[in-house]
Design a protein around this motif. Structure first.
Motif: not given
Length: 429
Positions: A18-19, A21-22, A302-303, A305
């Motif tokens: 997930k991180i 993708q930030s 949501s982002d 990070l």
């Protein structure tokens, strides 16, 4: 932003996924990581309990944010050591991590803050514990006070089982120092819920719910494990239930920790029982759940990070909310034969073909690469996660992906989420 994730399991792979993708991410490190995280960042061969080496690495690499995954580095004070070095950490101090590392500490917080939980008592003396049990017959729950790798809880269905648990913990010291103090509490009944909030000391943001499946066998049979699968969101997670938990459990706990001078920052995991009197706390964990994290990350829109960075700096916006994709997710664990007992390692794993199933991610929980070949290296080996517009479709995709994975020495439960499909749990409110 330069980020270091501590850990090497499925939870850490899901967070790294997930991180990564930030747009704010400049470089990602994972210590020690696994073959899955190696595709997203750089693995670093540092053990999760080597606090000095982790801090030295963070300083040398000018890390902007450290995210501890498992509980052990938190209990050992990684957040305190990083703070002393001037590095932001999205995790609680050692004192605040007692919400997980000490069951008795959490119960005292519940009493101070009026948090609904089971009636309880603590003991260090076996005779005194047995005297209490004489007045409080089974079913009853006996817990080692400290961290016991998920094996420190006995739900005693008979007085004999309760007595044996007291003997094992206080006299035989099967859990060592972690079981030198025990908590005995009333046995609550109802559906369980994993509830997550992210907290910056004074502010908490709701961060999802899930239903975990702890027993190794289908139909919830056999010994407890670290989790054989999870679905998200929990079918009972209505808006009124979420607000009730935030108002009666999460926010009062944060306020009590501030009053003690040990504000809690990081992921707060509330294990809940949805009783006829409403949600009650079973226990707190001071980090994201596993395998719940693997189910929730693909649903998060949501982002994450900037949210984690604001959490570490004590700068969360109390009016903010994290956004979620519509639909449901299912994470099914593929475990090594023999788990949760003595399990086989080194089993060959072939992931070819699973990629053809849409909306599916495979998170590595216990794998290693040997001469370019993927092999099992833990009890829980893979978390096969799928999303879909309905839970039924998410589960179908997860199991289709599993059927395309070559892992002859592995197994999984084939009934993850079945209870939710058959009869959604009542709200308990």
């Amino acid at each position: 932003m330069r980020v270091l994730i501590i850990g090497g399991g499925g939870r850490e792979h899901a967070l790294a996924w997930k991180i990564a993708q930030s747009p704010l991410l400049a470089r990602l490190f994972v210590a020690p990581g696994n073959p899955g995280t190696a595709a997203l960042g750089e693995n670093v061969a540092i053990a999760v309990d080597d606090i000095a080496a982790l801090v030295a690495f963070a300083v040398a690499q000018r890390i902007d944010l450290v995210i501890p995954g498992p509980e052990l580095p938190l209990a050992l004070g990684i957040a305190d050591a990083l703070a002393a070095a001037g590095i932001a950490c999205c995790g609680p101090s050692r004192a605040a991590a007692q919400l997980e590392s000490s069951k008795a500490f959490t119960k005292r917080i519940c009493d101070e803050a009026g948090i609904p939980t089971a009636a309880w008592a603590e003991f260090t003396d076996a005779a005194a514990a047995r005297a209490y049990l004489a007045d409080h017959p089974a079913p009853i729950v006996i817990k080692a006070d400290g961290l016991a790798a998920g094996k420190g809880v006995v739900v005693a269905a008979s007085d004999a089982e309760a007595d044996a648990a007291v003997s094992a913990m206080l006299e035989d010291q099967v859990h060592g120092a972690s079981g030198a103090r025990i908590v005995i509490e009333a046995c609550m009944t109802g559906p369980e819920m994993s509830f997550f909030a992210i907290c910056d000391g004074g502010t908490a943001l709701f961060c999802g719910t899930a239903m975990d499946h702890k027993r190794v066998g289908e139909g919830d049979t056999g010994p407890n494990t670290g989790g054989m699968g999870a679905i998200a969101p929990h079918p009972a997670a209505t808006d009124p239930v979420i607000e009730t938990v935030m108002a009666t459990i999460i926010r009062p706990a944060l306020a009590a920790m501030v009053a003690r001078g040990t504000p809690f920052r990081g992921f707060l995991f509330a294990g809940l029982m949805l009783t006829g009197q409403g949600p009650k706390l079973i226990e707190f964990n001071a980090r994201f759940g596993d395998p719940e994290c693997e189910a929730l990350m693909p649903l998060l829109a949501s982002d994450i990070l900037p949210v984690l960075h604001d959490t570490a700096r004590g700068a969360l916006d109390g009016g903010a909310k994290v956004a979620w994709h519509e639909g449901a997710a299912a994470a099914v664990i593929m475990a090594a034969r023999g788990y949760p007992g003595g399990y086989e390692t080194g089993g060959l794993i072939d992931l070819a073909g699973a990629d053809e199933v849409p909306d599916t991610e495979i998170f590595h929980a216990g794998t290693r690469l040997q001469d370019g070949v993927l092999r099992s290296a833990g009890g829980r080996v893979l978390a096969v996660t799928a999303t879909g517009p309905t839970l039924d479709e998410a589960l179908g995709r997860a199991y289709r992906a599993i059927d395309r994975i070559g892992f002859p020495t592995g197994f999984c439960r084939r009934d993850i989420g079945s209870r939710a499909l058959e009869a959604p749990a009542p709200s308990g409110v």
